[in-house]
Motif scaffolding. Structure first.
Motif, short mmCIF file in Angstrom:
data_model
loop_
_atom_site.label_atom_id
_atom_site.label_comp_id
_atom_site.label_asym_id
_atom_site.label_seq_id
_atom_site.Cartn_x
_atom_site.Cartn_y
_atom_site.Cartn_z
N UNK A 117 17.58 -6.73 10.90
CA UNK A 117 17.75 -6.01 9.64
C UNK A 117 16.39 -5.96 8.97
N UNK A 118 16.14 -4.89 8.24
CA UNK A 118 14.84 -4.74 7.58
C UNK A 118 15.03 -4.58 6.08
N UNK A 119 14.30 -5.39 5.33
CA UNK A 119 14.28 -5.31 3.87
C UNK A 119 12.93 -4.73 3.48
N UNK A 120 12.91 -3.48 3.05
CA UNK A 120 11.66 -2.83 2.67
C UNK A 120 11.04 -3.52 1.47
N UNK A 121 9.73 -3.62 1.48
CA UNK A 121 8.99 -4.19 0.36
C UNK A 121 8.49 -3.07 -0.53
N UNK A 122 8.52 -3.27 -1.85
CA UNK A 122 7.91 -2.27 -2.72
C UNK A 122 6.41 -2.18 -2.46
N UNK A 123 5.83 -1.03 -2.76
CA UNK A 123 4.41 -0.79 -2.48
C UNK A 123 3.52 -1.85 -3.11
N UNK A 124 3.83 -2.28 -4.32
CA UNK A 124 2.97 -3.28 -4.97
C UNK A 124 3.04 -4.63 -4.26
N UNK A 125 4.18 -4.98 -3.69
CA UNK A 125 4.29 -6.24 -2.95
C UNK A 125 3.56 -6.11 -1.60
N UNK A 126 3.61 -4.95 -0.98
CA UNK A 126 2.85 -4.72 0.24
C UNK A 126 1.35 -4.91 -0.03
N UNK A 127 0.87 -4.31 -1.12
CA UNK A 127 -0.55 -4.46 -1.48
C UNK A 127 -0.89 -5.92 -1.76
#
Length: 173
Positions: free
Chosen positions: A38-48
């Motif tokens: 399963x994949x939980x997408x990260x918000x862009x700010x958390x990816x950065x």
């Protein structure tokens, strides 16, 4: 793993784990259940935040200027899952970090990685630990079925800077 990165990822995971979506990665992730991950997408700010938090460590380790390329969301493998032994994409995944976020396992679930001499190593990670690796060059995967309820981790990838990118970086500094 830097403490701030781990805490932010763990907190996000704990608050949002129920929002993970079924993931199908034919030829790479398999298992004895209908859905192996399963994949939980990260918000862009958390990816950065992840890329920024690992950036200096990755550059010091690789001995070169790097460009961040991808941070995959939190992938949660389930009982019986395997990850095919493979090499990563050369255009974007030259250097990688695998970050252990959470797990409920009956026994350690090792990452298998071959070194530059073809020797096979089994690496186990506990939540809060990470492994840096040359994803493009070295075979790696988890061919042994997961024995436990789940294993959740994040992957961050980098590639070497081009001459133009390096020149721009130097001009900014």
């Amino acid at each position: 793993m830097p403490a701030g990165v781990f805490e932010d990822l763990r907190t996000f995971y704990e608050r949002n784990a129920a929002n993970a979506v079924d993931e199908h990665v034919p030829g790479y992730i398999a298992g004895d259940q209908t859905v192996a991950s399963h994949l939980l997408q990260l918000p862009a700010e958390l990816q950065r935040h992840v890329h920024d938090g690992l950036y200096l460590t990755m550059e010091q380790w690789s001995h070169m200027a790097l460009m961040p390329t991808y941070v995959y969301g939190i992938r949660r493998y389930v009982r019986g899952a395997t990850l095919k032994v493979h090499r990563d994409r050369s255009s974007t995944h030259v250097f990688g970090a695998t970050l252990s976020i959470a797990q409920q396992v009956d026994e350690d679930w090792p990452l298998i990685i071959e070194d530059h001499f073809g020797r096979r190593h089994e690496i186990t990670l506990q939540p809060g630990e990470m492994l840096l690796y040359e994803g493009e060059r070295l075979l790696h995967g988890r061919p042994t079925p997961l024995r436990g309820e789940f294993y959740a981790g994040v992957f961050a990838h980098y590639r070497p800077c081009s001459h133009e990118e390096l020149a721009k970086r130097i001009q900014r500094n």
